[in-house]
Design an enzyme around this catalytic site. Structure first.
Site, PDB file in Angstrom:
ATOM      1  N   ILE A   1       0.830  -1.203   0.000  1.00  0.00           N
ATOM      2  CA  ILE A   1       0.000   0.000   0.000  1.00  0.00           C
ATOM      3  C   ILE A   1       0.865   1.254   0.000  1.00  0.00           C
ATOM      4  CG2 ILE A   1      -1.715   1.327   1.298  1.00  0.00           C
ATOM      5  CD1 ILE A   1      -2.810  -1.299   2.377  1.00  0.00           C
TER       6      ILE A   1
ATOM      7  N   ASP B   1      13.667   3.423  11.219  1.00  0.00           N
ATOM      8  CA  ASP B   1      12.743   2.504  11.873  1.00  0.00           C
ATOM      9  C   ASP B   1      11.762   3.318  12.703  1.00  0.00           C
ATOM     10  OD1 ASP B   1      11.397   0.567  13.272  1.00  0.00           O
ATOM     11  OD2 ASP B   1      13.187  -0.565  13.852  1.00  0.00           O
TER      12      ASP B   1
ATOM     13  N   ASN C   1       1.816   5.210   7.078  1.00  0.00           N
ATOM     14  CA  ASN C   1       1.388   3.925   6.513  1.00  0.00           C
ATOM     15  C   ASN C   1       2.055   2.728   7.177  1.00  0.00           C
ATOM     16  OD1 ASN C   1       0.502   1.998   4.203  1.00  0.00           O
ATOM     17  ND2 ASN C   1       2.746   1.886   4.171  1.00  0.00           N
TER      18      ASN C   1
ATOM     19  N   SER D   1      -5.492   3.425   9.149  1.00  0.00           N
ATOM     20  CA  SER D   1      -6.130   2.653  10.193  1.00  0.00           C
ATOM     21  C   SER D   1      -6.535   1.312   9.601  1.00  0.00           C
ATOM     22  CB  SER D   1      -7.335   3.414  10.761  1.00  0.00           C
ATOM     23  OG  SER D   1      -7.946   2.679  11.795  1.00  0.00           O
ATOM     24  N   SER D   2      -7.634   0.744  10.060  1.00  0.00           N
ATOM     25  CA  SER D   2      -8.102  -0.550   9.571  1.00  0.00           C
ATOM     26  C   SER D   2      -9.532  -0.765  10.047  1.00  0.00           C
ATOM     27  CB  SER D   2      -7.209  -1.677  10.100  1.00  0.00           C
ATOM     28  OG  SER D   2      -7.803  -2.945   9.885  1.00  0.00           O
TER      29      SER D   2
ATOM     30  N   VAL E   1      -6.686  -6.290   1.825  1.00  0.00           N
ATOM     31  CA  VAL E   1      -6.000  -5.706   0.676  1.00  0.00           C
ATOM     32  C   VAL E   1      -5.056  -6.742   0.107  1.00  0.00           C
ATOM     33  CG1 VAL E   1      -4.518  -3.835  -0.141  1.00  0.00           C
ATOM     34  CG2 VAL E   1      -6.141  -3.407   1.722  1.00  0.00           C
TER      35      VAL E   1
END
Length: 277
Positions: free
Chosen positions: A19, A68, A100, A151-152, A197
């Site tokens: 993504i 990181d 992301n 987010s999700s 996804v």
């Protein structure tokens, strides 16, 4: 060809693949210069390839920078490296941040470990917070900036095995609303919440998770496969996952001028799996 983000600088974390890479492609096609952030040295070659392709195809500047996000010093180090790379004299501005980068370490309640909790919250929650903290002095002063957090659907659906991951994404949505107020003079702040996804991250889920989500998928309006759709082996028969470019398109929309009156929102980029009100 319209290039509404011409001259703007965008940081996309975790953008060497998946993504993140699709989001970088979308923003580059609109004229934005890109920071292709990646975490480990094993992704360096891939990040450089993405940067080269975007630079060549879209005539923008794309630079890979290793940092990181899941470490206390990583986000500030990223901003410092971006500044040294893109500053022009005393002039330096970060126009777009797309948080992301994220990880998922799913487990049923008895199997959740402290290490899984700490690792996931460091990358998914603390990382975006520290990145915005480090970038805040360099955000626009005219509300033209854009922050988009990934987010999700897991933040609100209660999927089995996602005590930790779902919690991190709920935290991301809470921070989105807070930042939209605190940063109102600088930028809009929104989140998008994909469901399944395409790619290895979703396919790697355990059978107990895939079984639990199957009913949701079959009742998601846009996940019904139509003629010409590629088959996703990890999806129930007759359905399909989102394509990375479809998620990137929603993110790109939120980064544009036309989205200037949208802030503090969770935009449902999941084919109708979740319909917030």
């Amino acid at each position: 060809m319209s290039r509404p983000l011409e001259g703007k600088l965008a940081i996309v974390t975790g953008s060497s693949r998946g993504i993140g890479a699709a989001i970088a492609e979308n923003l580059a096609s609109k004229g934005a210069d890109l920071v292709i952030n990646y975490t480990s040295q094993s992704s360096a070659e891939l990040a450089q390839t993405v940067a080269n392709e975007l630079s060549s195809t879209h005539k923008i500047r794309a630079v890979p920078i290793q940092a990181d996000i899941g470490t206390p010093d990583g986000p500030a180090g990223l901003v410092s490296a971006v500044k040294s790379t893109f500053s022009k004299g005393d002039k330096f501005q970060i126009d777009i941040i797309v948080n992301n980068a994220g990880i998922a370490e799913n487990a049923l309640i008895p199997d959740v470990t402290v290490a899984q909790f700490e690792n996931t919250y460091r990358v998914n929650v603390l990382g975006p917070l520290l990145l915005v903290q480090a970038a805040q002095p360099y955000l626009p002063k005219d509300r033209s900036g854009r922050i988009v957090n990934l987010s999700s659907v897991s933040s609100s659906t209660g999927f089995v095995t996602q005590s930790v991951y779902g919690g991190t994404k709920a935290a991301v949505e809470a921070m989105t609303r807070t930042w939209s107020r605190e940063l109102a003079d600088n930028c809009t702040v929104n989140a998008v919440n994909p469901g399944p996804v395409e790619g290895p991250m979703y396919a790697s889920n355990a059978p107990v998770f895939l079984e639990g989500i199957e009913g949701w998928i079959k009742h998601t309006p846009l996940m019904k496969a139509v003629e010409g759709d590629a088959v996703d082996a990890s999806m129930p028969a007759g359905t399909r996952a989102a394509r990375t470019k479809e998620i990137a398109g929603v993110v790109g929309m939120l980064c544009g001028e036309d989205a200037a009156w949208v802030t503090g929102q969770v935009v449902c980029a999941n084919g109708g799996m979740v319909m917030l009100h």
